[in-house]
Design a protein around this motif. Sequence first.
Motif, mmCIF file in Angstrom:
data_model
loop_
_atom_site.group_PDB
_atom_site.id
_atom_site.type_symbol
_atom_site.label_atom_id
_atom_site.label_comp_id
_atom_site.label_asym_id
_atom_site.label_seq_id
_atom_site.Cartn_x
_atom_site.Cartn_y
_atom_site.Cartn_z
ATOM 1 N N THR A 1 0.815 -0.878 0.043
ATOM 2 C CA THR A 1 0.280 -0.308 0.329
ATOM 3 C C THR A 1 1.028 1.392 0.241
ATOM 4 O O THR A 1 0.846 1.937 -1.005
ATOM 5 N N THR B 1 -4.309 -1.115 11.363
ATOM 6 C CA THR B 1 -4.868 -2.463 10.572
ATOM 7 C C THR B 1 -5.527 -3.497 11.418
ATOM 8 O O THR B 1 -5.204 -3.464 12.911
ATOM 9 N N GLN C 1 -6.501 -6.288 5.018
ATOM 10 C CA GLN C 1 -6.237 -5.879 3.903
ATOM 11 C C GLN C 1 -5.504 -6.857 2.843
ATOM 12 O O GLN C 1 -5.927 -6.964 1.793
ATOM 13 N N ASN D 1 -6.469 1.844 2.271
ATOM 14 C CA ASN D 1 -7.538 0.913 1.849
ATOM 15 C C ASN D 1 -7.023 0.301 0.423
ATOM 16 O O ASN D 1 -8.133 1.471 -0.823
#
Length: 299
Positions: A104, A165, A243, A298
């Motif tokens: 990410t 997270t 995720q 996200n």
Amino acid sequence: MKLSSLQGFTAAIEAGSLRAAAERLGVSQPALTKLIRELEQEVSAKVLTRTSRGVAPTAHGLLLYEHATKIQREVGLAHARIRALSGKAHGEISVSAVPLAIVTLVPQAIRTFASEFPHVKLRVHEELYPAQLSSLRKGEVDITVGGIPSGIPRGEISVTPLLKTSMAIVTRKASPWSKATSLRQLHDAPWIYTDTKRATGYAAELFASQGMSAPPCGVVVNSTLTMLSILERVDYVALLPVQLARHPWAQMYLSQIAVVEGMLELNIGAMVGGADVRPIVRSFLVHLVRAASGGAENP
């Protein structure tokens, strides 16, 4: 508001005492005390309070510290940009990061950083469980991005929170462990650990949060690819950031186990060592912060 006052104030908080902060900055303690007194007069609030161990921030001080560190990062970035315009920004930065950050935050930070500093070389490697911060403490990396450990000695490591997270419990589809509904039912399962010291892995932390001993270690791995390959074929249990557990590939081969105790919550942050951090490293840190604020949580 003077930058020197903000630097003295943040140094005092990170060092835990005026004496240590003065030594770090290369100024006398009376001079540092004067800077902080002037700062308090300017903001019309007390920002530090004396303790038996030294000094600690007040509620106003905590708020000011948050903004002061951001200001100093931006000033450091401005200096680095000026050097870049003059063709002076060179060197190398080494970054270790957990898989979630690599998927990410890191790519976005690299993209924007490289466009500003094309002559700075970046090295990135995966570190599944950086809680001991051994690579950072040894000077093997400049920045560690991962779960923020508790109990970091003040002044030793500077921490910048990035995202939050939850660690999902996963196993291969059709595994008998996929039917579990509590940690107690998973206590005898073989777990995949990501740290060489079994007692300090995330699985151990999850069970410890419920007052339970660490589950048995089936295998220790040092890469996400290895973990996923084993999970696909062997009836082991592991933890993955939610995720990643929701990624289409993971959902194709893995089952997420929902237990009544819930998931292990983690705060992911960027950590650098001490006060002697190179300006170019601080610049990359700013890009990480911007990647996080841009919605990297996200993907």
